[in-house]
Design an enzyme around this catalytic site. Structure first.
Site, PDB file in Angstrom:
ATOM      1  N   GLU A  22    -114.404 114.074  45.810  1.00 25.56           N
ATOM      2  CA  GLU A  22    -115.897 114.534  45.480  1.00 25.56           C
ATOM      3  C   GLU A  22    -116.684 114.103  46.727  1.00 25.56           C
ATOM      4  OE1 GLU A  22    -114.311 114.544  43.063  1.00 25.56           O
ATOM      5  OE2 GLU A  22    -114.391 116.922  42.648  1.00 25.56           O
ATOM      6  N   HIS A  55    -120.312 120.189  31.891  1.00 21.58           N
ATOM      7  CA  HIS A  55    -119.647 121.244  32.747  1.00 21.58           C
ATOM      8  C   HIS A  55    -120.198 122.782  33.469  1.00 21.58           C
ATOM      9  CE1 HIS A  55    -115.900 119.806  33.028  1.00 21.58           C
ATOM     10  NE2 HIS A  55    -114.630 119.983  33.597  1.00 21.58           N
TER      11      HIS A  55
END
Ligand SMILES: Cc1ncc(C[n+]2csc(CCOP(=O)(O)OP(=O)(O)O)c2C)c(N)n1
Ligand SMILES: [Mg+2]
Lengths: 386, 337
Positions: free
Chosen positions: B60, B129
């Protein structure tokens, strides 16, 4: 780099005499390019003289920056390229004007050598409106699109993904420019370094990653921070061609850099480790007490500016008068830069919000700390109009 | 006008923008061959090829930073970060670089970048998450943060974000991808920085964004039916800049406000909204501003626990009732209608 150089520098630092990894290190980078007493063409004389002049300019500029810092004319952090002059000049000599350069916070020398007016570099250090970044960046954040210096960056490793993306943009448009991205030895341990090298290799990006290995982070040695201290070898993990070169020899660096840039221009990344020196502390305010007197004395013996200058005199490239003339010229140039910086105005506070956004946006806050969020609302209960 | 899902609106807009401007390209994990974790980019690799739809390694920081660098050279990358939780690995590039480059270099380099990423919660994905951490980005000058709640806004705000010369964090929501709505056929981008009054009313202002804008609308409907209340709903749509004038104007009219947020209460978006109201409409308030927010725990997996931790329609109804009860307004209201 020469074996001789390995031996002589072993005493002052970690062992650097890596037997180069066979498939990755190019012969060009290993070959000695030290000046020898031979007949030189006028073009060669000009080139060598110019190398020296550039190195001395960086040296005197940085010394002046240190002085201005102690006089409180410069604020914040201030990291100098003292000891890295040969590396800077050699590296950038291989770039075309249209190539892009990303550096870290130790970048004054790169800015000047890229062709940016030293006046504007000094003015940035002074936080003035004529600075390369208009006083918004300071020592660590110089930027100049015209000279394709796409930023000094203060976050260790922050420039690496950005530079990789610039190479992606070049590739996307089918251009032939390359990107050079410099960083320190300690920086090769951040994740962004590894993520970026992997991406550049996967996508065949035209970029040269340069590690300026001055063998110290701030005070931590390469051995203490890098499990593979022969940093150029890290390219192997990504199948990126790599080499190590003597960063005190501007001509060796120039040759290695040309080789690296050629590979990048052919559409592949390259990793070049330049073994260098940091003559002073990590930044201007660091007394570097973690280094012994002997170590520092040894460093001075290898001073790249002095060594290269002496070599040129010995080889008859420049005579004593010529050296004095360069010294005079460079000193005058730096004096001019300091005078220019001091005379340049500070930015107008009214411009504080000018660079919030490139595209103007509704409801953007332009409030100074003491100002209320809203004008006092009318109080209907006190008879004020709504 | 065409009725379509939020997912379809995003997909179609990405495609249209790529057709319109060849500098627009996509990059992210699994967006090409796999067609995106949530299938927003389905079919785009086949249509545009690998140059413009790039599958990245799981890196990322690396690929977000590369997108920023490409944007500095004038491309208009649209990054997909699989969910906002993973954006934390790119935090340095987003906060220390994308947000800083324009100002820190004195306006010399623009960063026309979009980061699309869904938030969520309520999907039993567990603590790592299920976070709604858009606040981290909304805190940072130099970034723009938008959060569409409808397919129409998904289109109009995505168009605006891609055409904007600044880095825009474009917040999607897992629970909204399948929701449907009318989408105008014309190509008018939304104005970033503007909230929308999605339902006018007089009795209380209910403020939310993204999925919470739907909860707010639902509550307003329900309370109109059950209590005859006339609630005004504001969908913030833009978290930075925050449209403070629209909030203040509404509260000056309704004299009461409740904020619904899918993040944690302490230091959350609702805190900013409440502070804004206290600053700009204090004298108009009949009651303290209430915030309905997530319980302050890492979100659990087990359904009953997860449900208990997330703001529900009933939680919001209670907060509205309490707010109006405190000043005796609900009773008057019920009597009148
Ligand atoms: C992410 C981050 N961590 C820590 C620092 C503080 N810091 C500034 S320079 C530096 C050492 C870097 O060493 P190296 O990469 O060898 O570069 P050099 O300074 O020697 O040129 C550190 C730790 C920082 N600026 N950014
Ligand atoms: Mg170092």
């Amino acid at each position: 780099m020469t074996n001789q150089m390995n031996a002589s520098r072993k005493a002052s630092g970690p062992k650097l005499d890596a037997t180069p990894a066979k498939p990755t290190v190019k012969a060009a980078a290993k070959k000695s390019t030290r000046v020898r007493a031979v007949k030189r063409t006028p073009a060669e004389v000009t080139r060598l003289t110019e190398f020296y002049r550039q190195m001395l300019l960086i040296r005197r500029f940085e010394e002046r920056a240190a002085r201005s810092y102690t006089q409180a004319l410069i604020g914040g952090y201030c990291h100098l390229n003292l000891g890295e002059e040969a590396a800077v000049v050699g590296l950038l000599s291989a770039l075309a004007p249209t190539d892009y350069l990303f550096t870290n916070y130790r970048e004054h020398g790169y800015a000047i050598n890229r062709g940016i007016d030293p006046n504007r570099v000094m003015a940035e250090l002074y936080g003035r409106i004529d600075g390369v970044s208009k006083g918004w960046g300071g020592s660590m954040h110089m930027f100049d699109l015209t000279h394709r210096l796409l930023g000094g960056y203060g976050i260790v490793g922050g420039q690496i993904p950005l530079a990789t993306g610039a190479a992606l943009a070049i590739d996307y448009r089918g251009g032939s420019d390359v990107v050079m991205c410099t960083m320190g030895d300690g920086t090769t341990n951040v994740g962004a370094f590894h993520e970026s090298l992997n991406i550049a290799a996967l996508w065949n990006l035209p970029i040269v990653y340069v590690i300026i290995n001055n063998r110290l982070g701030m005070g931590t040695t390469v051995e203490k921070s890098s499990a593979e201290p022969e940093l150029f070898r890290r390219g192997a993990a990504y199948r990126i061609e790599s080499a190590r070169v003597d960063g005190l020899d501007p001509l060796a660096v120039a040759e290695a850099s040309a080789q690296a840039v050629a590979v990048a221009r052919s559409g592949k990344p390259y990793l070049l480790e330049v073994v260098s020196e940091r003559l002073r502390g990590h930044s201007v305010v660091d007394p570097a007490k973690y280094r012994s007197e002997t170590e520092v004395a040894q460093l001075r013996e290898h001073d790249p500016v002095v060594t290269f200058g002496a070599q040129l005199v010995r080889d008859g490239v420049i005579d004593a008068n010529g050296m004095a003339a360069i010294e005079h010229e460079v000193t005058a140039r730096v004096d001019e830069a300091a005078a220019f910086a001091e005379a340049s105005p500070t930015p107008d506070v009214a411009t504080l919000f000018d660079y919030n956004y490139a595209t103007p946006v509704a409801n953007d806050s332009r409030r100074l700390p003491g100002q209320p969020l809203f004008e006092p609302a009318p109080r209907p209960d006190l008879g004020e109009d709504q | 006008m065409t009725t379509m899902t939020y997912r379809q609106a995003l997909h179609d807009t990405l495609r249209a923008e790529m057709l319109r401007d060849e500098n627009v390209f996509l990059l992210g994990e699994e967006i090409g061959v796999f067609e995106g974790s949530y299938k927003i980019t389905a079919g785009l690799l086949a249509e545009f090829g690998e140059k413009r739809v790039r599958d990245t390694p799981i890196a990322e920081e690396g690929f977000t930073g590369a997108a920023i660098g490409a944007a500095m050279l004038g491309l208009r990358p649209v990054v997909e970060i699989m969910t906002i939780n993973f954006s934390l690995l790119a935090l340095d590039q987003i906060v220390n670089h994308a947000a800083k480059i324009y100002g820190m270099f004195g306006g010399q380099a623009k960063v026309p970048l979009v980061i699309r990423t869904p938030g969520g919660g309520g999907q039993q994905l567990g603590a790592t998450h299920s976070q709604n951490i858009e606040l981290y980005y909304a805190f940072v000058p130099g970034l723009k943060v938008v959060a569409p709640s409808t397919p129409a806004d998904a289109k109009a705000l995505l168009m605006a974000a891609i055409r904007d010369d600044d880095p825009v964090l474009f917040l999607e929501n897992l629970a909204l991808y399948n929701t449907k709505g009318d989408v105008p056929d014309d190509d008018t981008p939304a104005e970033i920085g503007k909230a929308a009054v999605t339902r006018p009313g007089r009795d209380l202002t209910l403020i939310g964004y993204s999925r919470m804008a739907h909860i707010a609308a639902q509550v307003a409907d329900q309370l109109a039916a059950s209590d005859g209340l006339d609630i005004e709903v504001i969908d913030l749509r833009s978290l930075r800049p925050l449209d403070r004038p629209t909030i203040i104007e509404s509260v000056m009219k309704t004299h009461a406000a409740v904020v619904v947020e899918d993040d944690w209460l302490t230091y959350g978006i609702g805190a900013e909204v409440a502070a804004t109201i206290s600053d700009g409409a204090f004298d108009y308030l009949d009651a303290p501003v209430r915030r309905v927010a997530m319980a302050e725990v890492p979100l659990p997996y087990s359904k009953p626990l997860e449900t208990a931790a997330l703001p529900s329609v009933d939680d919001v109804i209670n907060a509205v009732h309490q707010t109006l009860d405190a000043v005796g307004r609900r009773h008057q209201k019920v009597g009148h209608d």
